[in-house]
Design an enzyme around this catalytic site. Sequence first.
Site, mmCIF file in Angstrom:
data_model
loop_
_atom_site.group_PDB
_atom_site.id
_atom_site.type_symbol
_atom_site.label_atom_id
_atom_site.label_comp_id
_atom_site.label_asym_id
_atom_site.label_seq_id
_atom_site.Cartn_x
_atom_site.Cartn_y
_atom_site.Cartn_z
ATOM 1 N N LYS A 32 0.840 -1.212 0.000
ATOM 2 C CA LYS A 32 0.000 0.000 0.000
ATOM 3 C C LYS A 32 0.871 1.258 0.000
ATOM 4 O O LYS A 32 0.690 2.162 -0.809
ATOM 5 C CB LYS A 32 -0.927 0.017 1.246
ATOM 6 C CG LYS A 32 -1.801 -1.217 1.355
ATOM 7 C CD LYS A 32 -2.695 -1.191 2.582
ATOM 8 C CE LYS A 32 -1.952 -1.249 3.903
ATOM 9 N NZ LYS A 32 -1.254 -2.513 4.181
ATOM 10 N N ARG A 81 -10.011 0.074 8.606
ATOM 11 C CA ARG A 81 -9.504 -1.245 8.979
ATOM 12 C C ARG A 81 -10.570 -2.082 9.669
ATOM 13 O O ARG A 81 -10.318 -3.217 10.022
ATOM 14 C CB ARG A 81 -8.331 -1.071 9.935
ATOM 15 C CG ARG A 81 -6.965 -1.312 9.273
ATOM 16 C CD ARG A 81 -5.912 -1.016 10.317
ATOM 17 N NE ARG A 81 -4.651 -1.634 10.074
ATOM 18 C CZ ARG A 81 -3.598 -1.022 9.542
ATOM 19 N NH1 ARG A 81 -3.697 0.212 9.119
ATOM 20 N NH2 ARG A 81 -2.454 -1.657 9.417
ATOM 21 N N ARG A 91 11.808 -4.437 5.616
ATOM 22 C CA ARG A 91 11.361 -3.073 5.305
ATOM 23 C C ARG A 91 12.151 -2.030 6.098
ATOM 24 O O ARG A 91 12.431 -2.193 7.280
ATOM 25 C CB ARG A 91 9.873 -2.929 5.627
ATOM 26 C CG ARG A 91 9.384 -1.480 5.541
ATOM 27 C CD ARG A 91 7.908 -1.366 5.371
ATOM 28 N NE ARG A 91 7.145 -1.863 6.492
ATOM 29 C CZ ARG A 91 5.809 -1.922 6.503
ATOM 30 N NH1 ARG A 91 5.115 -1.527 5.445
ATOM 31 N NH2 ARG A 91 5.177 -2.389 7.555
ATOM 32 N N ARG A 120 10.848 -0.300 11.618
ATOM 33 C CA ARG A 120 9.745 -0.114 12.564
ATOM 34 C C ARG A 120 9.806 -1.155 13.674
ATOM 35 O O ARG A 120 10.146 -2.310 13.406
ATOM 36 C CB ARG A 120 8.403 -0.233 11.829
ATOM 37 C CG ARG A 120 8.029 1.005 11.060
ATOM 38 C CD ARG A 120 6.862 0.796 10.128
ATOM 39 N NE ARG A 120 5.721 0.079 10.692
ATOM 40 C CZ ARG A 120 4.583 -0.098 10.035
ATOM 41 N NH1 ARG A 120 4.428 0.411 8.817
ATOM 42 N NH2 ARG A 120 3.593 -0.759 10.583
ATOM 43 N N ARG A 158 -0.424 -9.083 13.740
ATOM 44 C CA ARG A 158 -1.013 -8.102 12.813
ATOM 45 C C ARG A 158 -1.808 -8.823 11.719
ATOM 46 O O ARG A 158 -2.853 -8.344 11.285
ATOM 47 C CB ARG A 158 0.091 -7.231 12.191
ATOM 48 C CG ARG A 158 0.693 -6.239 13.200
ATOM 49 C CD ARG A 158 2.073 -5.753 12.779
ATOM 50 N NE ARG A 158 2.056 -4.840 11.662
ATOM 51 C CZ ARG A 158 3.134 -4.529 10.945
ATOM 52 N NH1 ARG A 158 4.317 -5.046 11.256
ATOM 53 N NH2 ARG A 158 3.040 -3.694 9.951
HETATM 54 P P1 ADP Z 1 2.253 -1.775 3.278
HETATM 55 O O1 ADP Z 1 2.200 -0.274 3.204
HETATM 56 O O2 ADP Z 1 1.093 -2.417 2.565
HETATM 57 O O3 ADP Z 1 2.410 -2.283 4.680
HETATM 58 P P2 ADP Z 1 4.805 -1.440 1.899
HETATM 59 O O4 ADP Z 1 4.400 -0.717 0.665
HETATM 60 O O5 ADP Z 1 5.492 -0.661 2.958
HETATM 61 O O6 ADP Z 1 3.538 -2.256 2.497
HETATM 62 O O7 ADP Z 1 5.709 -2.672 1.450
HETATM 63 C C1 ADP Z 1 6.289 -3.546 2.411
HETATM 64 C C2 ADP Z 1 7.701 -3.884 1.993
HETATM 65 O O8 ADP Z 1 7.684 -4.663 0.809
HETATM 66 C C3 ADP Z 1 8.546 -2.656 1.708
HETATM 67 O O9 ADP Z 1 9.847 -2.905 2.177
HETATM 68 C C4 ADP Z 1 8.518 -2.551 0.176
HETATM 69 O O10 ADP Z 1 9.724 -1.979 -0.329
HETATM 70 C C5 ADP Z 1 8.352 -4.000 -0.264
HETATM 71 N N1 ADP Z 1 7.470 -4.146 -1.421
HETATM 72 C C6 ADP Z 1 6.374 -3.422 -1.726
HETATM 73 N N2 ADP Z 1 5.806 -3.876 -2.851
HETATM 74 C C7 ADP Z 1 6.561 -4.925 -3.271
HETATM 75 C C8 ADP Z 1 6.483 -5.838 -4.388
HETATM 76 N N3 ADP Z 1 5.492 -5.724 -5.277
HETATM 77 N N4 ADP Z 1 7.420 -6.794 -4.481
HETATM 78 C C9 ADP Z 1 8.415 -6.894 -3.551
HETATM 79 N N5 ADP Z 1 8.539 -6.084 -2.491
HETATM 80 C C10 ADP Z 1 7.629 -5.109 -2.339
HETATM 81 P P1 AMP Z 2 0.427 0.480 9.311
HETATM 82 O O1 AMP Z 2 1.490 1.534 9.224
HETATM 83 O O2 AMP Z 2 -0.715 0.711 8.377
HETATM 84 O O3 AMP Z 2 0.993 -0.916 9.192
HETATM 85 O O4 AMP Z 2 -0.192 0.616 10.778
HETATM 86 C C1 AMP Z 2 0.593 0.403 11.924
HETATM 87 C C2 AMP Z 2 -0.307 0.187 13.133
HETATM 88 O O5 AMP Z 2 -1.052 1.376 13.406
HETATM 89 C C3 AMP Z 2 -1.360 -0.911 12.990
HETATM 90 O O6 AMP Z 2 -0.837 -2.207 13.282
HETATM 91 C C4 AMP Z 2 -2.405 -0.460 14.015
HETATM 92 O O7 AMP Z 2 -2.001 -0.769 15.340
HETATM 93 C C5 AMP Z 2 -2.361 1.061 13.876
HETATM 94 N N1 AMP Z 2 -3.334 1.541 12.879
HETATM 95 C C6 AMP Z 2 -3.060 2.100 11.674
HETATM 96 N N2 AMP Z 2 -4.179 2.420 11.022
HETATM 97 C C7 AMP Z 2 -5.220 2.050 11.837
HETATM 98 C C8 AMP Z 2 -6.635 2.090 11.721
HETATM 99 N N3 AMP Z 2 -7.235 2.575 10.624
HETATM 100 N N4 AMP Z 2 -7.362 1.613 12.752
HETATM 101 C C9 AMP Z 2 -6.781 1.155 13.863
HETATM 102 N N5 AMP Z 2 -5.462 1.055 14.038
HETATM 103 C C10 AMP Z 2 -4.661 1.507 13.028
#
Ligand code: ADP
Ligand code: AMP
Length: 274
Positions: free
Chosen positions: A55, A131, A170, A203, A214
């Site tokens: 995302k 969510r 990540r 993170r 999660r």
């Molecule tokens: P989300 O926001 O859904 O939690 P991220 O966009 O931060 O996910 O992606 C999670 C990790 O995977 C990051 O380190 C990113 O660079 C990597 N990543 C994202 N999309 C891809 C993909 N299509 N293939 C491989 N790695 C990816």
């Molecule tokens: P994310 O960066 O999207 O992976 O979110 C990190 C953490 O923030 C999640 O595991 C939740 O604990 C909290 N969080 C983020 N967005 C929401 C949401 N819309 N509702 C509740 N908790 C959230």
Amino acid sequence: MAPITDSQIDDLKDLVHKLEARVHDLEHRLESGETKPSLVESMRLILIGPPGAGKGTQAPRIKDRYCICHLATGDMLRAQVAKKTPLGREAKKIMDQGGLVSDDIMINMIKNELDTNRECENGFILDGFPRTVAQAEGLDSMLQAESKPLKHAIELQIDDGLLVSRITGRLIHPASGRSYHKVFNPPKETMKDDVTGEPLIQRTDDNAETLKKRLSTYHEQTAPVVGYYKTRGIWAGIDASQDPEHVWKSILGVFGDSKTTSSSSGILSKIGLR
Ligand code: ADP
Ligand code: AMP
């Protein structure tokens, strides 16, 4: 270098004429008091997907292409954690346990941004919100009040098994939310943000153990949100296990925006010439 042809020159002249006409049109609209020219159709969408689905990787591209705001609730909460506000202190415990912050807090956070953030005037992309079904309902009622319904709910679909390596590798730039990956998308310089040169961090919740929690939170509480949007006819599912470029093309396909990125992501598309 290939020789210049007459048709290339004609194409360029044609482009310049169109550009002039477009500038005149915009000047006219500005003079006639139209404050919000609809250069691009307003876009309102959400990205749904488990942690690591991509995302945060895709959202900035959508933001740039459609000139809309990108609201990532996880980033907003991490900003509170960094500032050590009361909400930040409370949220950190929940985030590190892989749980969810309360619906009321999250709905108000989004409402406040949509009401006040000028970058959202032309539309928005929500990443990590809603969510829960209660959050989806909260979003719907705030959008209905403005007669600006959601246009797309895009689900990034991927098997849990592929997420461990994505999450544990990540790296993020806290100030901007930009994400990298040690192997799949490394920064140009080790542990430094490509844009600012500032340090990247991992993170605290990006470890295999918290990821398990999660993911179960996602399947229990967020997966039903997909059904919610399916019944509203705005859901689209995308294979998020593909490489980022293919995922991007699939997203453009959902928007019916099939033009290649090289020709349509620039200024010409923004002013309506491509
Ligand atoms: P989300 O926001 O859904 O939690 P991220 O966009 O931060 O996910 O992606 C999670 C990790 O995977 C990051 O380190 C990113 O660079 C990597 N990543 C994202 N999309 C891809 C993909 N299509 N293939 C491989 N790695 C990816
Ligand atoms: P994310 O960066 O999207 O992976 O979110 C990190 C953490 O923030 C999640 O595991 C939740 O604990 C909290 N969080 C983020 N967005 C929401 C949401 N819309 N509702 C509740 N908790 C959230």
